[in-house]
Scaffold this active site. Structure first.
Site, PDB file in Angstrom:
ATOM      1  N   ASP A 209      -9.148  -0.413   2.154  1.00 53.87           N
ATOM      2  CA  ASP A 209      -9.197   0.226   0.833  1.00 53.87           C
ATOM      3  C   ASP A 209     -10.483  -0.149   0.106  1.00 53.87           C
ATOM      4  O   ASP A 209     -11.150   0.694  -0.491  1.00 53.87           O
ATOM      5  CB  ASP A 209      -8.006  -0.229  -0.041  1.00 53.87           C
ATOM      6  CG  ASP A 209      -6.727   0.535   0.287  1.00 53.87           C
ATOM      7  OD1 ASP A 209      -6.755   1.337   1.249  1.00 53.87           O
ATOM      8  OD2 ASP A 209      -5.719   0.332  -0.408  1.00 53.87           O
TER       9      ASP A 209
ATOM     10  N   ASP B 149       0.823  -1.204   0.000  1.00 56.46           N
ATOM     11  CA  ASP B 149       0.000   0.000   0.000  1.00 56.46           C
ATOM     12  C   ASP B 149       0.863   1.262   0.000  1.00 56.46           C
ATOM     13  O   ASP B 149       1.654   1.484   0.922  1.00 56.46           O
ATOM     14  CB  ASP B 149      -0.900  -0.037   1.239  1.00 56.46           C
ATOM     15  CG  ASP B 149      -1.863   1.131   1.273  1.00 56.46           C
ATOM     16  OD1 ASP B 149      -2.725   1.175   0.390  1.00 56.46           O
ATOM     17  OD2 ASP B 149      -1.723   2.002   2.146  1.00 56.46           O
TER      18      ASP B 149
ATOM     19  N   THR C 226      -3.418   5.602  -3.801  1.00 59.30           N
ATOM     20  CA  THR C 226      -2.318   6.350  -3.188  1.00 59.30           C
ATOM     21  C   THR C 226      -1.013   6.197  -3.964  1.00 59.30           C
ATOM     22  O   THR C 226      -0.256   7.151  -4.077  1.00 59.30           O
ATOM     23  CB  THR C 226      -2.100   5.899  -1.732  1.00 59.30           C
ATOM     24  OG1 THR C 226      -1.842   4.498  -1.703  1.00 59.30           O
ATOM     25  CG2 THR C 226      -3.313   6.192  -0.882  1.00 59.30           C
ATOM     26  N   THR C 227      -0.783   4.994  -4.507  1.00 65.42           N
ATOM     27  CA  THR C 227       0.421   4.802  -5.302  1.00 65.42           C
ATOM     28  C   THR C 227       0.287   5.574  -6.615  1.00 65.42           C
ATOM     29  O   THR C 227       1.210   6.278  -7.039  1.00 65.42           O
ATOM     30  CB  THR C 227       0.649   3.303  -5.603  1.00 65.42           C
ATOM     31  OG1 THR C 227       0.449   2.570  -4.407  1.00 65.42           O
ATOM     32  CG2 THR C 227       2.034   3.057  -6.142  1.00 65.42           C
TER      33      THR C 227
HETATM   34  P1  ADP Z   1      -3.043   2.381  -5.806  1.00 62.17           P
HETATM   35  O1  ADP Z   1      -2.330   2.587  -4.511  1.00 62.17           O
HETATM   36  O2  ADP Z   1      -2.803   3.506  -6.739  1.00 62.17           O
HETATM   37  O3  ADP Z   1      -4.472   2.039  -5.646  1.00 62.17           O
HETATM   38  P2  ADP Z   1      -2.742  -0.336  -6.666  1.00 62.17           P
HETATM   39  O4  ADP Z   1      -1.536  -1.173  -6.469  1.00 62.17           O
HETATM   40  O5  ADP Z   1      -3.928  -0.643  -5.866  1.00 62.17           O
HETATM   41  O6  ADP Z   1      -2.301   1.146  -6.468  1.00 62.17           O
HETATM   42  O7  ADP Z   1      -3.099  -0.415  -8.204  1.00 62.17           O
HETATM   43  C1  ADP Z   1      -4.214   0.247  -8.730  1.00 62.17           C
HETATM   44  C2  ADP Z   1      -4.249   0.114 -10.231  1.00 62.17           C
HETATM   45  O8  ADP Z   1      -4.316  -1.257 -10.613  1.00 62.17           O
HETATM   46  C3  ADP Z   1      -5.467   0.797 -10.803  1.00 62.17           C
HETATM   47  O9  ADP Z   1      -5.083   1.549 -11.926  1.00 62.17           O
HETATM   48  C4  ADP Z   1      -6.357  -0.371 -11.211  1.00 62.17           C
HETATM   49  O10 ADP Z   1      -7.214  -0.048 -12.288  1.00 62.17           O
HETATM   50  C5  ADP Z   1      -5.330  -1.386 -11.602  1.00 62.17           C
HETATM   51  N1  ADP Z   1      -5.841  -2.772 -11.606  1.00 62.17           N
HETATM   52  C6  ADP Z   1      -6.573  -3.399 -10.683  1.00 62.17           C
HETATM   53  N2  ADP Z   1      -6.850  -4.671 -11.060  1.00 62.17           N
HETATM   54  C7  ADP Z   1      -6.274  -4.852 -12.262  1.00 62.17           C
HETATM   55  C8  ADP Z   1      -6.184  -5.940 -13.200  1.00 62.17           C
HETATM   56  N3  ADP Z   1      -6.754  -7.122 -12.952  1.00 62.17           N
HETATM   57  N4  ADP Z   1      -5.483  -5.745 -14.338  1.00 62.17           N
HETATM   58  C9  ADP Z   1      -4.876  -4.558 -14.571  1.00 62.17           C
HETATM   59  N5  ADP Z   1      -4.928  -3.510 -13.759  1.00 62.17           N
HETATM   60  C10 ADP Z   1      -5.618  -3.638 -12.613  1.00 62.17           C
HETATM   61 MG    MG Z   2      -5.305   0.395  -4.774  1.00 61.78          MG
END
Ligand code: ADP
Ligand code: MG
Length: 519
Positions: A386, A61, A94-95
């Site tokens: 989240d 996270d 957040t990332t």
């Molecule tokens: P953040 O802290 O920004 O939420 P995450 O590691 O949770 O970072 O990643 C979020 C990103 O991953 C979003 O852009 C979301 O649309 C994308 N995402 C989630 N599931 C999938 C998937 N199965 N395939 C590709 N991208 C995905």
């Molecule tokens: Mg996320």
């Protein structure tokens, strides 16, 4: 005037000016964003953070990582704040927000080197952010935000997080059920959903409790461990022998007198228990101490009692059951009682928990998170936190956009089209903003082991041809397609907030050309 130099700063303060100041701030901001880049998306890796006392946090996270890192540089700190405000406002992304902010800085650096003035960059970025927000609105799906879509939102936010032995799909159902439970005409009472963690079982034992969970054990072993259809009182009263205000000493000169004194004490304590039992209450919570003898009497009367409650737990119980807190035993009346369908206590490997279910007043629910180790449980708690946030956000606004980089590709495309009509060097800054947004699909690609540039080119082509294109990860497969068909969706507000908070921090950093640091 003589040639005397004029010192307005103390000798110990340090000053950096002009391009040097800009460069070092930009570099610090970029470095922070870079540090979380590899955790983005379903194939994001975890980080292990060890603090100075040796405590370990393993997480994926972004907000947690940046929070745990001991960041000192003031410009770097501003990127940390981007992810903090993202966490506070929408609970996810957040990332993404930190990575976009870092890339806005990287692009600004290039522009500064080409002699584009900082204020031109700032203006261009603001203009581009406005276009981006309009573009997000255009990406909002037509579909109803029903349970199926909400589960997809929850699942997308948890993909790639450590969810123990559970799949994100299994957890998504619990998360949506919890949020639906606290939904009313007034909106979503997100605060009425708590997450309570308990180490010791496999994560598949994670369940939704229709009420609240507190870390408390009965004041006496022989109290009932479960009470149904319970009337509940909350006391802020000490149930011990009263000690006088003044130290009085009296001499006892016969055994009768001693017995009389002890009897009086017993009488007083028994009186407390009788008053409570006579009031008709089934379960008593008190924020103060309870004498063992009072506890024993209460046990005999069958009143389940919890002593020494924290103020926070007392408030939770009051709000869940509708009980009013009572400050004097004499004031204990049925009208102050709250009510719950069931109160039960259970021991989990040495930890005692009390479950207050079906409270009369509030619709509070608790996701009771189980897992084999403390690390599994903590990461599960963050993932569920989240997911609860995104589902609440999506349900409240009713707006969901495609994930997997598709929305970022679409926004960047809109910005580039609009940039053509913008005069002067500002156009460069607007275009640079679009390039900075490409970091999301590029990073998603990079983290799946693909070539980021090839993936970006393919995504843009697919976007041009099909209108909606993301880089979807499913198990071992990575495909370029419409993310909505795969259920990869994010709340629109997560994208909006990321654009806004990243723009704000990046423009603030770019505008600084003088850093004066006191010793
Ligand atoms: P953040 O802290 O920004 O939420 P995450 O590691 O949770 O970072 O990643 C979020 C990103 O991953 C979003 O852009 C979301 O649309 C994308 N995402 C989630 N599931 C999938 C998937 N199965 N395939 C590709 N991208 C995905
Ligand atoms: Mg996320």
């Amino acid at each position: 005037m003589g040639g005397q130099p004029l010192f307005i700063l103390s000798e110990d303060s340090q000053r950096t000016q002009g391009r040097d100041a800009q460069s070092s701030n930009i570099m610090a901001g970029k470095a922070v964003a870079e540090s979380v880049r590899t955790t983005l998306g379903p194939r994001g890796m975890d980080k292990m953070l060890v603090d100075s006392s040796g405590d370990v946090v393993i997480t994926n996270d972004g907000a947690t990582i940046l929070n745990e890192m001991d960041i000192e540089h003031p410009a770097a700190q501003m990127i940390v704040e981007v992810s903090e405000s993202q966490e506070e406002e929408v609970g996810d992304g957040t990332t993404t927000a930190a990575v976009i902010a870092g890339n806005l800085l990287a692009e600004a650096e290039d522009l500064l080197e080409q002699d584009v003035h900082a204020t031109t960059i700032v203006e261009g970025y603001h203009e581009a952010a406005r276009i981006a927000l309009e573009a997000v609105a255009e990406q909002v799906l037509e579909a109803d935000v029903d349970d199926a879509l909400l589960e997809q939102v929850a699942e997308s936010s948890m993909t790639g997080k450590g969810t123990g032995g559970l799949t994100p799909a299994e957890l998504a159902e619990t998360v949506v059920e919890a949020i639906r439970h606290v939904e009313s005409d007034d909106g979503v009472a997100r605060d009425d959903v708590s997450v309570h963690t308990q180490v010791g079982a496999s994560s598949s034992a994670t369940e939704l409790v229709p009420g609240i969970v507190i870390d408390e054990e009965p004041a006496h072993d022989e109290m009932p461990s479960e009470v149904e259809d319970a009337s509940i009182a909350i006391l802020d009263v000490e149930l011990e022998v009263r000690t006088g205000e003044v130290d009085a000493e009296y001499t006892i000169d016969s055994i009768d007198q001693l017995n009389a004194a002890l009897d009086a004490e017993e009488q007083e304590l028994r009186g407390y228990a009788e008053t409570i039992a006579d009031s008709g209450v089934d379960v008593l919570f008190t924020t103060d101490d309870v004498d063992d003898r009072v506890a024993a009497y209460l046990a005999k009367e069958g009143v389940l009692t919890f002593a020494d409650l924290g103020n926070k737990d007392a408030r939770k119980i009051a709000s869940a059951t509708g009980a009013s807190r009572v400050g004097a035993l004499a004031d204990l009346e049925a009208e102050d009682f709250g009510h719950a369908d069931r109160i039960r206590t259970e021991t989990f490997g040495g930890d005692d928990l009390a479950f207050v279910e079906g409270g009369a007043a509030a619709e509070a629910v608790t996701v009771f998170v189980r897992g084999g180790t403390a690390h599994v449980v903590s990461e599960l708690e963050r993932a569920i936190g989240d997911a609860l946030d995104v589902v609440a956000t999506a349900l409240e606004s009713g707006e969901v956009v495609p994930g997997a980089g598709a929305t970022e590709i679409a926004i960047a495309d809109e910005i580039r089209s609009a940039a053509a009509g913008i005069e002067g060097r500002k156009q460069l800054a607007v275009n640079a903003f679009a390039d900075a947004l490409d970091v999301v699909p590029r990073t998603l690609a990079g983290n799946t082991g693909q070539d980021p540039i090839d993936a970006l080119v393919d995504l843009r082509a697919a976007h041009e041809a099909e209108g909606r294109a993301g880089l979807i990860t499913q198990g071992e497969d990575v495909t370029i397609d419409d993310p909505v068909e795969y259920g990869v969706v994010d709340p629109a507000d997560v994208k909006r907030e990321a654009v806004e908070s990243a723009t704000e921090a990046a423009t603030m950093i770019v505008r600084i050309d003088d850093v004066i640091a006191a010793e």
